[in-house]
Every structure is written in C-alpha cells, then in structure tokens.
Write an enzyme that holds these catalytic residues in place. Structure first.
Site, PDB file in Angstrom:
ATOM      1  N   SER A 136       0.873  -1.186   0.000  1.00 43.66           N
ATOM      2  CA  SER A 136       0.000   0.000   0.000  1.00 43.66           C
ATOM      3  C   SER A 136       0.903   1.227   0.000  1.00 43.66           C
ATOM      4  O   SER A 136       2.099   1.124   0.330  1.00 43.66           O
ATOM      5  CB  SER A 136      -0.856   0.003   1.269  1.00 43.66           C
ATOM      6  OG  SER A 136      -1.492   1.248   1.453  1.00 43.66           O
ATOM      7  N   TYR A 149      -2.314  -0.106  10.632  1.00 41.17           N
ATOM      8  CA  TYR A 149      -2.279  -0.514   9.214  1.00 41.17           C
ATOM      9  C   TYR A 149      -0.943  -0.154   8.567  1.00 41.17           C
ATOM     10  O   TYR A 149      -0.358  -0.968   7.849  1.00 41.17           O
ATOM     11  CB  TYR A 149      -3.445   0.149   8.477  1.00 41.17           C
ATOM     12  CG  TYR A 149      -3.578  -0.265   7.034  1.00 41.17           C
ATOM     13  CD1 TYR A 149      -3.812  -1.596   6.672  1.00 41.17           C
ATOM     14  CD2 TYR A 149      -3.476   0.669   6.010  1.00 41.17           C
ATOM     15  CE1 TYR A 149      -3.939  -1.971   5.335  1.00 41.17           C
ATOM     16  CE2 TYR A 149      -3.611   0.305   4.673  1.00 41.17           C
ATOM     17  CZ  TYR A 149      -3.837  -1.020   4.348  1.00 41.17           C
ATOM     18  OH  TYR A 149      -3.956  -1.390   3.022  1.00 41.17           O
TER      19      TYR A 149
HETATM   20  P1  NAP Z   1     -11.533  -5.830  -0.069  1.00 42.55           P
HETATM   21  O1  NAP Z   1     -12.463  -5.572  -1.202  1.00 42.55           O
HETATM   22  O2  NAP Z   1     -12.036  -5.677   1.314  1.00 42.55           O
HETATM   23  O3  NAP Z   1     -10.879  -7.270  -0.265  1.00 42.55           O
HETATM   24  C1  NAP Z   1     -10.110  -7.876   0.757  1.00 42.55           C
HETATM   25  C2  NAP Z   1      -9.977  -9.354   0.442  1.00 42.55           C
HETATM   26  O4  NAP Z   1      -9.139  -9.954   1.434  1.00 42.55           O
HETATM   27  C3  NAP Z   1     -11.309 -10.081   0.461  1.00 42.55           C
HETATM   28  O5  NAP Z   1     -11.363 -10.963  -0.633  1.00 42.55           O
HETATM   29  C4  NAP Z   1     -11.256 -10.862   1.767  1.00 42.55           C
HETATM   30  O6  NAP Z   1     -11.949 -12.085   1.600  1.00 42.55           O
HETATM   31  C5  NAP Z   1      -9.767 -11.129   1.882  1.00 42.55           C
HETATM   32  N1  NAP Z   1      -9.352 -11.455   3.237  1.00 42.55           N
HETATM   33  C6  NAP Z   1      -9.377 -10.652   4.321  1.00 42.55           C
HETATM   34  N2  NAP Z   1      -8.974 -11.354   5.392  1.00 42.55           N
HETATM   35  C7  NAP Z   1      -8.700 -12.611   4.968  1.00 42.55           C
HETATM   36  C8  NAP Z   1      -8.265 -13.801   5.615  1.00 42.55           C
HETATM   37  N3  NAP Z   1      -8.047 -13.834   6.939  1.00 42.55           N
HETATM   38  N4  NAP Z   1      -8.064 -14.917   4.867  1.00 42.55           N
HETATM   39  C9  NAP Z   1      -8.304 -14.888   3.539  1.00 42.55           C
HETATM   40  N5  NAP Z   1      -8.736 -13.802   2.870  1.00 42.55           N
HETATM   41  C10 NAP Z   1      -8.933 -12.683   3.601  1.00 42.55           C
HETATM   42  O7  NAP Z   1     -10.273  -4.828  -0.172  1.00 42.55           O
HETATM   43  P2  NAP Z   1      -9.165  -4.599  -1.309  1.00 42.55           P
HETATM   44  O8  NAP Z   1      -9.009  -3.147  -1.435  1.00 42.55           O
HETATM   45  O9  NAP Z   1      -9.434  -5.403  -2.522  1.00 42.55           O
HETATM   46  O10 NAP Z   1      -7.882  -5.138  -0.537  1.00 42.55           O
HETATM   47  C11 NAP Z   1      -6.971  -6.059  -1.084  1.00 42.55           C
HETATM   48  C12 NAP Z   1      -5.570  -5.707  -0.617  1.00 42.55           C
HETATM   49  O11 NAP Z   1      -5.210  -4.411  -1.115  1.00 42.55           O
HETATM   50  C13 NAP Z   1      -5.388  -5.646   0.889  1.00 42.55           C
HETATM   51  O12 NAP Z   1      -4.143  -6.238   1.232  1.00 42.55           O
HETATM   52  C14 NAP Z   1      -5.364  -4.148   1.182  1.00 42.55           C
HETATM   53  O13 NAP Z   1      -4.652  -3.841   2.352  1.00 42.55           O
HETATM   54  C15 NAP Z   1      -4.675  -3.644  -0.064  1.00 42.55           C
HETATM   55  N6  NAP Z   1      -4.858  -2.224  -0.376  1.00 42.55           N
HETATM   56  C16 NAP Z   1      -6.101  -1.704  -0.587  1.00 42.55           C
HETATM   57  C17 NAP Z   1      -6.231  -0.351  -0.889  1.00 42.55           C
HETATM   58  C18 NAP Z   1      -7.576   0.319  -1.112  1.00 42.55           C
HETATM   59  O14 NAP Z   1      -7.661   1.548  -1.074  1.00 42.55           O
HETATM   60  N7  NAP Z   1      -8.641  -0.432  -1.373  1.00 42.55           N
HETATM   61  C19 NAP Z   1      -5.094   0.464  -0.968  1.00 42.55           C
HETATM   62  C20 NAP Z   1      -3.853  -0.113  -0.758  1.00 42.55           C
HETATM   63  C21 NAP Z   1      -3.744  -1.456  -0.475  1.00 42.55           C
HETATM   64  P3  NAP Z   1     -12.880 -12.823   2.696  1.00 42.55           P
HETATM   65  O15 NAP Z   1     -13.444 -11.742   3.589  1.00 42.55           O
HETATM   66  O16 NAP Z   1     -13.908 -13.525   1.855  1.00 42.55           O
HETATM   67  O17 NAP Z   1     -11.958 -13.755   3.390  1.00 42.55           O
END
Ligand code: NAP
Length: 248
Positions: A136, A149
């Site tokens: 991130s 975070y």
């Molecule tokens: P999201 O839509 O909330 O997706 C998060 C995913 O992680 C979901 O598929 C969730 O699936 C899975 N997950 C969470 N805990 C888990 C666990 N214990 N075991 C297996 N799967 C798990 O958010 P996203 O934005 O796509 O996030 C994906 C990644 O990008 C994360 O690492 C986040 O920190 C990073 N990120 C996001 C942003 C942003 O602004 N959105 C920015 C920078 C980085 P289940 O709940 O079905 O398990």
C-alpha cells in the site's frame, strides 16, 4: 488441467483487487486458484473465469495447509492480496483486536502462505515463480489513525525485500504493488460496515478501480524473465499523498 498450463494463486479473491486480478490473469490464460473465506463468492467467480475456488483463512495455518494440499505441484504466480485495515484509532486509543487482526492477515498471513507455496513456486510450469505482494502507499507513509495498518504495510515492504535477498539466485521474482485509494470493500471493512463513512473516503474524487491495480500486476508479471519489478506505487491522479486528496 494440462500439466504445462500456467497457474496463478490469488488470496483474498472474493472481492476488490483480488477478484479483479483473478479475472485479468484468467483472461491471459492462467488457471486461477482463488482463496478467501467467503466461499460462495469465490465459487461464483471461479465459475465465471474457469478457475478453482478453495476456502482459505490466512490467519489459520490449518486452513493454509488444507488449501495448499489441493494445489498442483507447480504454481507460476502467487498474489498475496488478502488483508486490509481495521479501524482508525490513534495510538493512544490503540485497539488490540484491530491490531492483531491486521497483523494476522496482512503480515503473518502473507508469510504463512508464501512459506506453504514456496515449493510449488520453485516448480512453476514456466520455470519461473513470481510472488506479488499487495502492500500500500501505507508501506511508504504514515497517517493519524493509521498506525496499525501502516505498521503492517511497512512490514510487508520489509518482507518483500527479504524475499528478494533470500531467494536471490533461485528462479523466483518478487514484486510489491502499493496502491493508494482504490474503491473496493476496503473502507467498508475498515469501518465495520458503516457504508456512509466508507463512501466519504472516496467522495468527490476519482479513486482507482480494482482493475487499475490488476492491470499493474499483470504488467509486472509479464515482463521478460530477466526483469524483476521491485515495487509499483500506483495512486489516483486525485491523490498526492495519503490524506492529501483533491475533491472536485
Ligand atoms: P476488499 O475488497 O475488502 O478485499 C479484501 C480481500 O481480502 C477479500 O477478498 C477478503 O476475503 C480477503 N481477506 C481478508 N482477510 C482474509 C483472511 N483472513 N483470509 C483470507 N482472505 C482474507 O479490499 P481490497 O481493497 O481489494 O484489498 C486487497 C488488498 O489491497 C489488501 O491487502 C489491502 O490492504 C490492499 N490495499 C487496498 C487499498 C484500497 O484503497 N482499497 C489500498 C492499498 C492497499 P474474505 O473476507 O472472503 O476472506
């Protein structure tokens, strides 16, 4: 599946960046293996892209072992995407549950899955394994309320660098992709389902889409074999820094 078919594992594929990455890799001919806790969502996506859905909780070593047991011997790409943020409390009000939850998924989960799949990556059908860690901008900056975070994502950056050091000379590549604001379920999860608070994060600005990030991942994994893309920082044009956003 043919033994020679390229194969990619995506963790956290039930939503957001993980789901988009699975779609993009499947469109490129990869057999995608999707892991997350919400199996119904994974199964729908697997049916759509011709992939495989398997339950995975990266905080649970038993779950990871069961997931790995069903994998083919060789995996070309592992996208360590599962994770996210919990809460926005300042350090003086630190919430132990939030901190340990974030550490378990973003940091320990990433290392656990990488450890379990390491032998598979060394037997990649293409002869070259590739780990993509989703960090991130929080791996590079800190912000008020983001202590838990940002500490996790700074740790992910350290782990990505350690992987490159420890695996030097092996047929493995390591890329970290570090997005800014991406509109997914991220903020909904961070704010425990408070849709109004989550929507306010993206109000009046144009965030990245999950597809924008998947596109960056695709670019990194399709470079020539001698090239390693170490890090990609990708932000919306409306974001200069964490917390510095142009709202129209
Ligand atoms: P999201 O839509 O909330 O997706 C998060 C995913 O992680 C979901 O598929 C969730 O699936 C899975 N997950 C969470 N805990 C888990 C666990 N214990 N075991 C297996 N799967 C798990 O958010 P996203 O934005 O796509 O996030 C994906 C990644 O990008 C994360 O690492 C986040 O920190 C990073 N990120 C996001 C942003 C942003 O602004 N959105 C920015 C920078 C980085 P289940 O709940 O079905 O398990």
């Amino acid at each position: 599946m043919s033994a020679a078919q390229r194969c990619a594992v995506v963790t956290g594929a039930s939503s957001g960046i993980g789901a988009a990455t699975a779609r993009v890799l499947a469109a490129q001919g990869y057999r995608v293996i999707l892991g997350a806790r919400r199996l119904e969502r994974l199964q729908a996506l697997a049916a759509e892209v011709g992939g495989v859905a398997a339950p995975l909780d990266v905080t649970d070593t038993g779950s990871i072992a069961a997931f790995a047991a069903h994998l083919p011997a060789g995996i070309d790409i592992l996208v360590n995407n599962a994770g996210g943020a919990l809460g926005l409390e300042p350090l003086a009000e630190m919430d132990e549950t939030h901190w340990s939850g974030m550490w378990q998924s973003n940091v320990l989960g990433l290392v656990r899955v990488s450890k379990a799949l390491y032998p598979h990556l060394l037997r990649a059908p293409t002869g070259l394994g590739h780990v993509v860690n989703i960090g991130s901008v929080a791996a590079h900056e800190t912000y008020a309320g983001g202590g838990g975070y940002t500490a996790c994502k700074h740790a992910v950056k350290a782990i990505s660098e350690t992987m490159r050091v420890e695996w030097l000379g092996q047929p493995l590549r390591v890329t970290e992709v570090d997005p800014g604001l991406v509109e997914t379920e991220f903020s909904l999860v961070r704010f425990a389902g408070d849709a109004e608070r989550a929507a306010a994060v993206y109000a009046g600005m144009e965030p990245l889409t999950a597809m924008d990030v998947a596109d960056a991942i695709l670019w990194a994994v399709t470079r020539p074999a001698h090239v390693n893309i170490d890090e990609i920082i990708i932000k919306p044009r409306d974001q200069a820094r964490v917390g510095m956003v142009h709202r129209h």
